[in-house]
Design a protein around this motif. Structure first.
Motif, short mmCIF file in Angstrom:
data_model
loop_
_atom_site.label_atom_id
_atom_site.label_comp_id
_atom_site.label_asym_id
_atom_site.label_seq_id
_atom_site.Cartn_x
_atom_site.Cartn_y
_atom_site.Cartn_z
N LEU A 1 56.69 68.80 26.75
CA LEU A 1 57.22 68.76 25.75
C LEU A 1 58.86 68.23 26.14
O LEU A 1 59.41 67.56 25.25
N CYS A 2 59.40 68.99 27.10
CA CYS A 2 60.86 68.69 27.30
C CYS A 2 61.11 67.34 27.89
O CYS A 2 61.72 66.58 27.51
N LEU A 3 60.09 66.80 28.71
CA LEU A 3 60.13 65.51 29.19
C LEU A 3 59.89 64.49 28.21
O LEU A 3 60.70 63.41 28.13
N LEU A 4 58.96 64.67 27.61
CA LEU A 4 58.88 63.74 26.23
C LEU A 4 60.05 63.70 25.35
O LEU A 4 60.41 62.60 24.84
N PHE A 5 60.59 64.70 25.15
CA PHE A 5 61.94 64.81 24.12
C PHE A 5 63.15 63.94 24.90
O PHE A 5 63.43 63.27 24.08
N GLU A 6 63.20 64.15 26.08
CA GLU A 6 64.17 63.38 26.81
C GLU A 6 63.95 61.64 26.62
O GLU A 6 64.78 61.06 26.60
N LEU A 7 62.62 61.52 27.03
CA LEU A 7 62.35 60.05 26.95
C LEU A 7 62.62 59.39 25.53
O LEU A 7 63.03 58.33 25.43
N ILE A 8 61.81 60.27 24.35
CA ILE A 8 61.92 59.49 23.25
C ILE A 8 63.54 59.47 22.79
O ILE A 8 63.81 58.45 22.22
N ARG A 9 64.11 60.43 23.08
CA ARG A 9 65.83 60.27 22.83
C ARG A 9 66.35 59.24 23.35
O ARG A 9 67.01 58.69 22.89
N GLN A 10 65.95 59.03 24.76
CA GLN A 10 66.74 57.90 25.45
C GLN A 10 66.13 56.59 24.89
O GLN A 10 66.98 55.71 24.76
N ALA A 11 64.73 56.37 24.52
CA ALA A 11 64.36 55.38 23.86
C ALA A 11 65.07 54.75 22.56
O ALA A 11 65.40 53.97 22.31
N ARG A 12 65.45 55.96 21.84
CA ARG A 12 66.16 55.52 20.34
C ARG A 12 67.66 55.51 20.60
O ARG A 12 68.28 54.75 19.98
N GLN A 13 68.23 55.99 21.77
CA GLN A 13 69.75 55.78 22.13
C GLN A 13 70.04 54.67 22.76
O GLN A 13 70.99 53.99 22.32
N ASN A 14 69.14 54.28 23.62
CA ASN A 14 69.30 53.10 24.70
C ASN A 14 68.00 52.61 25.23
O ASN A 14 67.71 53.30 26.11
N ALA A 15 67.24 51.75 24.39
CA ALA A 15 66.17 51.12 24.97
C ALA A 15 66.17 50.72 26.40
O ALA A 15 65.27 50.59 27.21
N VAL A 16 67.13 49.95 26.74
CA VAL A 16 67.33 49.28 27.83
C VAL A 16 67.55 50.14 28.95
O VAL A 16 66.94 50.07 30.06
N ALA A 17 68.32 51.32 28.79
CA ALA A 17 68.26 52.44 29.88
C ALA A 17 66.91 53.10 29.83
O ALA A 17 66.84 53.52 31.22
N LEU A 18 66.12 52.89 29.09
CA LEU A 18 64.73 53.66 29.54
C LEU A 18 63.96 52.90 30.34
O LEU A 18 63.07 53.61 31.20
N GLU A 19 64.20 51.41 30.49
CA GLU A 19 63.38 50.89 31.33
C GLU A 19 63.17 51.30 32.84
O GLU A 19 62.14 51.12 33.48
N GLU A 20 64.49 51.66 33.30
CA GLU A 20 64.68 52.18 34.75
C GLU A 20 63.95 53.28 34.98
O GLU A 20 63.27 53.48 35.87
N HIS A 21 63.65 54.26 33.83
CA HIS A 21 62.83 55.60 34.00
C HIS A 21 61.36 55.29 33.88
O HIS A 21 60.52 55.85 35.01
N ILE A 22 61.02 54.09 33.23
CA ILE A 22 59.38 54.04 33.09
C ILE A 22 58.90 53.14 34.26
O ILE A 22 57.85 53.06 34.43
N GLU A 23 59.80 52.33 34.49
CA GLU A 23 59.29 51.33 35.61
C GLU A 23 59.24 52.00 36.96
O GLU A 23 58.54 51.63 37.85
N THR A 24 60.46 52.84 37.47
CA THR A 24 60.31 53.61 38.63
C THR A 24 60.54 54.99 38.26
O THR A 24 61.38 55.52 38.71
N PRO A 25 59.30 55.60 37.92
CA PRO A 25 59.46 56.99 37.41
C PRO A 25 59.89 58.22 38.67
O PRO A 25 60.63 58.96 38.41
N ALA A 26 59.23 57.62 39.93
CA ALA A 26 59.72 58.32 41.07
C ALA A 26 61.02 58.54 41.27
O ALA A 26 61.66 59.61 41.95
N GLU A 27 61.84 57.66 40.82
CA GLU A 27 63.35 57.52 41.15
C GLU A 27 64.15 57.81 39.88
O GLU A 27 65.50 57.90 39.81
N SER A 28 63.59 58.36 38.93
CA SER A 28 63.98 58.44 37.51
C SER A 28 64.82 59.95 37.39
O SER A 28 64.24 61.05 38.02
N ALA A 29 65.93 59.96 37.06
CA ALA A 29 66.80 61.21 36.96
C ALA A 29 66.11 62.35 35.76
O ALA A 29 66.19 63.49 35.88
#
Length: 289
Positions: free
Chosen positions: A81-109
């Motif tokens: 739930l915490c992970l999804l919270f961070e991802l959804i908040r990131q998607a709404r704040q900066n959709a472009v920045a979300l791409e680096e997380h979902i394209e390379t999750p192993a390197e995602s902060a």
């Protein structure tokens, strides 16, 4: 641990009751190696015939779940739930920045904060594929929910193959016990000229086959199959929670509401309390700041 307790109870109650009633273990112990070779060997052979190599390996690996229990623990649901919270908040704040997380999750902060979830390929693929599709305007909640439902049904069906395979073996064991018993009777008939005390032992040895087939079917293999099916269904709730939260996000509910939808759809024995989750989310916000 509870699995070992159950096995111990089965053996103690069955054989303890037999001995307490005056039964003698000598005949059983003498016949057991031969009967087990016939019944167990035939059951193993039938299992190999009815499954491919991948299914055999998958089933043998899954037997450990009978003793380990569900993979996902209450803490994992809170982390999800915490992970999804961070991802959804990131998607709404900066959709472009979300791409680096979902394209390379192993390197995602974000993803690397939750190593147990990151290690599960299906969970990560489910999250990233859905968020990626939403970024490409495939964001109709009804269509996405239907796609996710079909995907999870297929995954659940595949995960349940091990329990089905074990149940098939359990269903065949009583008949294989009868086969072993019939062979024992044939052996006895070949010694029909022997005195009664010898014939009695031969008949007793033959009946061990029937006993062993039924005992293995309903005392061990059948319960193993049932437990494995239960564990697989328990673990499936983890992926269903991902679906509920991400679909709620497509309805444009607030981030907190999306997470609350997920919390309320978590099974009661895994569900974090509202206050515990609120504290965890506060920590997430503090780290992000």
């Amino acid at each position: 641990m509870i699995g070992f307790v159950g096995i111990a109870m089965i053996f103690v109650m069955v054989f303890g009751g037999y001995i307490a009633a005056g039964g003698k273990m000598g005949i059983i112990l003498k016949s057991l190696p031969f009967e087990f070779t016939m019944i167990g060997g035939a059951a193993a052979g039938a299992f190999v015939i009815s499954n491919d190599v991948a299914a055999i390996k998958h089933t043998l690996k899954d037997i450990g779940k009978v003793f380990k229990g569900p993979k996902w623990k209450p803490e994992d649901y809170k982390d999800l739930l915490c992970l999804l919270f961070e991802l959804i908040r990131q998607a709404r704040q900066n959709a472009v920045a979300l791409e680096e997380h979902i394209e390379t999750p192993a390197e995602s902060a974000i993803f690397t904060k939750y190593p147990r979830i990151l290690a599960d390929r299906e969970a990560i693929d489910l999250i990233c594929d859905t968020l990626r599709s939403a970024s490409m305007n495939y964001d109709d909640p009804h269509q996405v929910e239907e796609v996710l439902e079909k995907r999870m049904e297929a995954n659940l069906h595949h995960a349940q193959h091990s329990s089905h395979a074990l149940q098939t073996v359990a269903d065949g064991l009583p008949a294989l016990g009868i086969v072993a018993a019939v062979l024992g009777v044939i052996k006895t008939m070949g010694s029909i000229d022997q005195p009664p005390e010898i014939l009695g032992k031969l008949i007793g040895g033959a009946l061990v086959g029937t006993f062993l087939g039924v005992f293995l079917a309903y005392g061990l293999v059948g319960p193993f199959a049932a437990k494995l099916a239960t564990v697989v269904e328990e673990d499936a709730h983890f992926y269903q929670l991902i679906r509920e939260v991400l679909v709620a996000n497509l309805y444009n509910h607030s981030t907190n509401i999306c997470i609350e939808v997920g919390r309320q759809n978590t099974p009661s024995h895994f569900r974090p309390s509202f206050s515990d989750l609120e504290e965890a989310l506060k920590e997430v916000k503090k780290d992000a700041a």
